[in-house]
Design a protein around this motif. Structure first.
Motif, PDB file in Angstrom:
ATOM      1  N   ALA B 272       0.854  -1.186   0.000  1.00  0.00           N
ATOM      2  CA  ALA B 272       0.000   0.000   0.000  1.00  0.00           C
ATOM      3  C   ALA B 272       0.891   1.237   0.000  1.00  0.00           C
ATOM      4  O   ALA B 272       1.849   1.309   0.763  1.00  0.00           O
ATOM      5  N   PRO B 273       0.609   2.226  -0.875  1.00  0.00           N
ATOM      6  CA  PRO B 273       1.471   3.405  -0.927  1.00  0.00           C
ATOM      7  C   PRO B 273       1.274   4.312   0.284  1.00  0.00           C
ATOM      8  O   PRO B 273       0.258   4.241   0.959  1.00  0.00           O
ATOM      9  N   SER B 274       2.261   5.175   0.504  1.00  0.00           N
ATOM     10  CA  SER B 274       2.139   6.189   1.551  1.00  0.00           C
ATOM     11  C   SER B 274       1.407   7.391   0.965  1.00  0.00           C
ATOM     12  O   SER B 274       1.050   7.393  -0.205  1.00  0.00           O
ATOM     13  N   GLY B 280      -1.389  14.905  -0.291  1.00  0.00           N
ATOM     14  CA  GLY B 280      -2.157  13.819   0.312  1.00  0.00           C
ATOM     15  C   GLY B 280      -2.454  12.667  -0.635  1.00  0.00           C
ATOM     16  O   GLY B 280      -3.006  11.647  -0.234  1.00  0.00           O
ATOM     17  N   ALA B 281      -2.088  12.803  -1.904  1.00  0.00           N
ATOM     18  CA  ALA B 281      -2.333  11.725  -2.868  1.00  0.00           C
ATOM     19  C   ALA B 281      -1.360  10.571  -2.582  1.00  0.00           C
ATOM     20  O   ALA B 281      -0.339  10.772  -1.905  1.00  0.00           O
ATOM     21  N   THR B 285       6.818   6.954  -1.159  1.00  0.00           N
ATOM     22  CA  THR B 285       7.332   7.014   0.217  1.00  0.00           C
ATOM     23  C   THR B 285       6.728   8.197   0.947  1.00  0.00           C
ATOM     24  O   THR B 285       6.353   9.191   0.331  1.00  0.00           O
ATOM     25  N   ALA B 286       6.645   8.090   2.277  1.00  0.00           N
ATOM     26  CA  ALA B 286       5.998   9.140   3.071  1.00  0.00           C
ATOM     27  C   ALA B 286       6.855  10.392   3.188  1.00  0.00           C
ATOM     28  O   ALA B 286       6.344  11.480   3.437  1.00  0.00           O
ATOM     29  N   ASP B 287       8.188  10.236   3.021  1.00  0.00           N
ATOM     30  CA  ASP B 287       9.050  11.406   3.226  1.00  0.00           C
ATOM     31  C   ASP B 287       9.356  12.158   1.933  1.00  0.00           C
ATOM     32  O   ASP B 287      10.151  13.079   1.909  1.00  0.00           O
TER      33      ASP B 287
END
Lengths: 64, 329
Positions: B272-274, B280-281, B285-287
């Motif tokens: 699942a993507p971050s 917010g899409a 990666t979250a960073d």
């Protein structure tokens, strides 16, 4: 007879009294990638095209 | 003169993959059947769904919008002004006329007004291919607008030729990850809305014929940024195969859906993507910002780059033949 082509939009003169398919092949076009419009109506590629038909050989492939 | 296989009346089209010719009435019927089969086989749409159709002014998206409305779906259009010179001007005008003539709702987004860049500029500044910058931007905006406006499903006009060409490319590279993701339906989840491709059982030629029979005006000329791209070469190759053996292209793609996709679905699921920290899409990666936000970052506010300037030599020659040697912007 004069035939309208697209991509780019232009007109070419070809010998008539032949099926559209033969004209497409002579012009180096794959019949699967074209539709034939004769006098404003869609026609099958075995339709004999002749003067003074108004003919467009329209490509259907897009690259998007 | 060729006769319709169903009624014996004069035919308007020959369809070698069906080994048959059809009159306009039975051709329309055939297309509707193929659309309904795709929708029901892949559980694409429910009758009560609010559908947003991504429309470009080309034959496929306008035919799809027309077909869905005819089938009784509540389908509105979304047009994105991509800033591709005269091509965008023409496609916007045709789409607006289509919607106005049928009193359909059309949402318009101008990419320069909303995000500060256009596609030629994005390609020129980032070095991405124009089609890659365009696809990335469209996918992001489709998702964003569908979510913002509360649509249940986003429908795109990808047809059998488009999907077969993508499959051909993915297979040539044995790109298993892309092969696994290639589906006519992408379910909602992980920040993405549901996306469907109801035309996957219909060819490009059938969609052009649909438009002519139904009197739909569409942009016939090719997008100048797509001239000479790899996707077109794959389509030519598949059409060459189909010319010697009609139906090859359809069985290649439909056989993949029928027999290969179930095998791929059993393999490892995609992580699942971050979420993108900027918009917010979904992001890898979250960073790090998502690919679209990185594109906006690079291209936004840049001086517009004319279409012609970002084409290679071969595409520029084709562009000049079609649009003249002015810059096209």
């Amino acid at each position: 007879m004069i035939v309208r082509l697209r991509q780019p939009s232009r007109e070419v003169e070809v010998r008539g009294d032949r099926p559209a398919r033969a004209i497409l092949l002579e012009l180096g076009f794959a019949p699967e990638a074209y539709i034939v419009i004769c006098n404003g109506t869609l026609v099958p590629s075995d339709t004999i095209l002749r003067e003074p038909d108004s003919v467009e050989l329209r490509p259907v492939i897009s690259g998007g | 003169m060729s006769k319709c296989r169903s009624c014996g009346e004069p035919a308007v089209i020959d369809l070698p993959r069906h080994n048959a010719n059809f009159c306009s009435e039975h051709f329309i019927q055939l297309c509707r059947r193929q659309l309904s089969k795709a929708i029901s086989d892949f559980d694409m749409l429910k009758p009560e769904d609010r559908v947003l159709v991504a429309v470009s002014g080309g034959k496929d998206s306008l035919a799809l919008w027309d077909m869905l409305v005819e089938e009784g779906y509540q389908a509105d259009g979304l047009y994105i002004g991509l800033g591709i010179g005269e091509y965008s001007d023409e496609s916007g005008a045709i789409t607006r006329k289509f919607a106005a003539d049928r009193q359909l709702k059309l949402i318009e987004i101008d990419i320069r007004d909303e995000h500060g860049f256009d596609i030629p500029t994005a390609a020129g500044v980032t070095g991405r291919s124009p089609c890659s910058a365009c696809g990335l931007s469209k996918r992001h905006i489709f998702d964003e607008v569908a979510k913002r406006e509360g649509y249940d499903v986003l429908a795109t006009g990808h047809n059998l030729d488009d999907e077969a060409a993508v499959l051909f490319g993915n297979t040539l590279r044995w790109d298993v990850e892309y092969l696994r993701r290639q589906a006519p339906v992408l379910s909602a989840g992980s920040g993405f809305g549901k996306k469907v491709k109801p035309l996957v059982r219909l060819t490009e030629r059938e969609m052009a014929a649909w438009c002519v029979v139904r009197g739909i005006d569409y942009v016939v000329e090719e997008c100048p940024m797509a001239l000479g791209n790899k996707h077109l070469a794959y389509k030519d190759a598949l059409n060459a195969l189909d010319a010697t053996s009609p139906g090859t292209k359809a069985s290649f793609y439909l056989g993949f859906l029928d027999r290969m996709r179930p095998v791929l679905e059993q393999s490892a699921a995609i992580d699942a993507p971050s979420s993108c920290p900027t918009c917010g899409a979904p992001a890898a990666t979250a960073d790090q910002a998502c690919a679209f936000c990185r594109l906006v970052d690079s291209a936004s506010g840049h001086e517009p780059i004319p279409v012609r300037m970002v084409l290679n030599k071969k595409a520029r020659k084709m562009f000049d033949a079609q649009w003249g040697s002015q810059d096209g912007n």
